[in-house]
Scaffold this motif. Structure first.
Motif, short mmCIF file in Angstrom:
data_model
loop_
_atom_site.label_atom_id
_atom_site.label_comp_id
_atom_site.label_asym_id
_atom_site.label_seq_id
_atom_site.Cartn_x
_atom_site.Cartn_y
_atom_site.Cartn_z
N SER A 28 4.71 7.78 -0.98
CA SER A 28 5.53 7.11 0.05
C SER A 28 6.79 6.52 -0.57
O SER A 28 6.77 6.06 -1.71
CB SER A 28 4.74 5.99 0.71
OG SER A 28 3.49 6.43 1.17
N ASP A 29 7.89 6.50 0.22
CA ASP A 29 9.17 6.02 -0.32
C ASP A 29 9.52 4.58 0.05
O ASP A 29 10.56 4.08 -0.37
CB ASP A 29 10.30 6.98 0.07
CG ASP A 29 10.49 7.08 1.58
OD1 ASP A 29 9.88 6.30 2.33
OD2 ASP A 29 11.27 7.96 2.00
N SER A 30 8.67 3.91 0.83
CA SER A 30 8.91 2.50 1.18
C SER A 30 7.58 1.89 1.60
O SER A 30 6.65 2.61 1.99
CB SER A 30 9.91 2.38 2.33
OG SER A 30 9.34 2.90 3.52
N PRO A 31 7.45 0.56 1.54
CA PRO A 31 6.21 -0.08 2.02
C PRO A 31 5.92 0.25 3.48
O PRO A 31 4.77 0.47 3.86
CB PRO A 31 6.49 -1.57 1.81
CG PRO A 31 7.47 -1.63 0.69
CD PRO A 31 8.36 -0.41 0.88
N GLU A 41 0.85 -1.19 0.00
CA GLU A 41 0.00 0.00 0.00
C GLU A 41 0.89 1.23 0.00
O GLU A 41 1.92 1.25 0.65
CB GLU A 41 -0.88 0.03 1.26
CG GLU A 41 -1.88 -1.10 1.30
CD GLU A 41 -2.56 -1.21 2.66
OE1 GLU A 41 -2.31 -0.37 3.55
OE2 GLU A 41 -3.35 -2.15 2.81
N THR A 42 0.45 2.25 -0.74
CA THR A 42 1.21 3.51 -0.73
C THR A 42 0.27 4.68 -0.50
O THR A 42 -0.91 4.65 -0.89
CB THR A 42 2.01 3.69 -2.04
OG1 THR A 42 2.94 4.77 -1.87
CG2 THR A 42 1.12 3.97 -3.23
N TYR A 43 0.80 5.71 0.15
CA TYR A 43 0.06 6.93 0.37
C TYR A 43 0.45 7.96 -0.69
O TYR A 43 1.62 8.35 -0.80
CB TYR A 43 0.35 7.50 1.77
CG TYR A 43 -0.37 8.81 2.01
CD1 TYR A 43 -1.77 8.85 2.06
CD2 TYR A 43 0.32 10.01 2.13
CE1 TYR A 43 -2.44 10.05 2.23
CE2 TYR A 43 -0.34 11.20 2.31
CZ TYR A 43 -1.72 11.21 2.36
OH TYR A 43 -2.39 12.41 2.52
N ILE A 44 -0.54 8.35 -1.48
CA ILE A 44 -0.33 9.36 -2.53
C ILE A 44 -1.17 10.57 -2.17
O ILE A 44 -2.32 10.43 -1.73
CB ILE A 44 -0.77 8.81 -3.91
CG1 ILE A 44 -0.03 7.51 -4.27
CG2 ILE A 44 -0.61 9.87 -5.00
CD1 ILE A 44 1.46 7.65 -4.50
N MET A 45 -0.62 11.75 -2.36
CA MET A 45 -1.37 12.96 -2.00
C MET A 45 -1.17 14.03 -3.07
O MET A 45 -0.03 14.36 -3.43
CB MET A 45 -0.87 13.47 -0.65
CG MET A 45 -1.47 14.76 -0.19
SD MET A 45 -1.11 15.09 1.55
CE MET A 45 0.64 15.48 1.49
N VAL A 46 -2.27 14.58 -3.57
CA VAL A 46 -2.20 15.77 -4.41
C VAL A 46 -2.02 16.95 -3.46
O VAL A 46 -2.86 17.18 -2.57
CB VAL A 46 -3.46 15.96 -5.28
CG1 VAL A 46 -3.30 17.18 -6.18
CG2 VAL A 46 -3.75 14.71 -6.11
N LYS A 47 -0.93 17.65 -3.59
CA LYS A 47 -0.60 18.76 -2.70
C LYS A 47 -1.46 19.99 -3.06
O LYS A 47 -2.12 20.00 -4.11
CB LYS A 47 0.90 19.06 -2.80
CG LYS A 47 1.78 17.89 -2.31
CD LYS A 47 3.26 18.20 -2.48
CE LYS A 47 4.14 17.07 -1.96
NZ LYS A 47 5.59 17.39 -2.11
N PRO A 48 -1.47 21.01 -2.19
CA PRO A 48 -2.36 22.17 -2.42
C PRO A 48 -2.21 22.82 -3.80
O PRO A 48 -3.20 23.27 -4.38
CB PRO A 48 -1.97 23.14 -1.30
CG PRO A 48 -1.52 22.24 -0.19
CD PRO A 48 -0.78 21.12 -0.88
N ASP A 49 -1.00 22.84 -4.34
CA ASP A 49 -0.82 23.44 -5.68
C ASP A 49 -1.53 22.61 -6.75
O ASP A 49 -2.12 23.15 -7.69
CB ASP A 49 0.66 23.63 -6.02
CG ASP A 49 1.50 22.39 -5.80
OD1 ASP A 49 1.14 21.56 -4.94
OD2 ASP A 49 2.53 22.23 -6.47
#
Ligand code: DAT
Ligand code: MG
Length: 151
Positions: free
Chosen positions: A119-122, A5-13
Motif C-alpha cells: 500500500s502507498d498510504s495509511p 496497517e499496510t496491505y502486502i501481497m505476494v503476486k502470482p509470480d
C-alpha cells in the motif's frame, strides 16, 4: 508514532517462483506484526477494484490478467510507520531501478513481474485490507518479542 496497517501481497509470480517464505521473512525479521495472512485466488472484479486508480492506463488489462493468473498471498502488517517502511523494503516499481537489498531489487527484473504489492498510504492500507480480508480474518495479538523491539 502512529500505528498503521499496510496491505502486502505476494503476486502470482512470487508464488510460482517459490518466493513466499523469503518475502514474508523480510517483513517478519524487520519487526512488524503480522495480523492477517492467506493464500487466495483473486477474482477479476477484486483485482479491478484494487487497482481502480490505474484503470485508464494502457497496461491495465495485462495487470489484471497477471494478478488473477494464479494464487496470491495476502498479508496485513501492523506497526508504527509500517506503510512507508514496507515500501522501502519492497523497492521501486521497476525492479531494475530498485536498490539491491530491497525485495524487488534482489528478486525481480521487470515492472510487469515485480513479485510484491505494498500500500502507498495509511488510507490505502486500510482500504486494501478491507477489500482483501473479511471480518474475522484478522488477528489482534501481542508478539512475545514486542518488549524487545521498542523501548
Ligand atoms: P507500485 O506497485 O510500486 O505501487 P503502481 O501502484 O504505480 O506501482 O502500479 C501498480 C502495478 O502496476 C505495478 O506494481 C506494476 C504495474 N505497472 C505500473 N506501471 C507500469 C508500467 N508502466 N508498465 C507495466 N506495468 C506497470
Ligand atoms: Mg501502488
Amino acid at each position: 508514532e502512529q500505528v498503521e496497517e499496510t496491505y502486502i501481497m505476494v503476486k502470482p509470480d512470487g508464488v510460482q517462483r517459490g518466493l513466499v517464505g523469503e518475502i514474508i521473512s523480510r517483513f517478519e525479521k524487520k519487526g512488524f506484526k503480522l495480523i492477517g495472512l492467506k493464500l487466495f485466488q483473486c477474482p477479476k472484479d477484486l483485482a479491478e477494484e484494487h487497482y481502480k486508480d490505474l484503470n485508464s492506463k494502457p497496461f491495465f488489462p495485462k495487470l489484471i490478467e497477471y494478478i488473477t493468473s494464479g494464487p496470491v498471498v495476502c498479508m496485513a502488517w501492523e506497526g508504527a510507520g509500517v506503510v512507508a517502511s514496507a515500501r522501502k523494503l519492497i523497492g521501486s516499481t521497476d525492479p531494475l531501478q530498485a536498490e539491491p537489498g530491497t525485495i524487488r531489487g534482489d528478486l525481480a527484473v521487470q515492472t510487469g513481474r515485480n513479485v510484491v504489492h505494498g500500500s502507498d498510504s495509511p488510507e490505502n492500507g486500510k482500504r486494501e485490507i478491507g477489500l482483501w480480508f473479511k471480518e474475522g480474518e484478522l488477528c489482534q495479538w501481542t508478539p512475545a518479542q514486542a518488549q524487545w523491539l521498542r523501548e
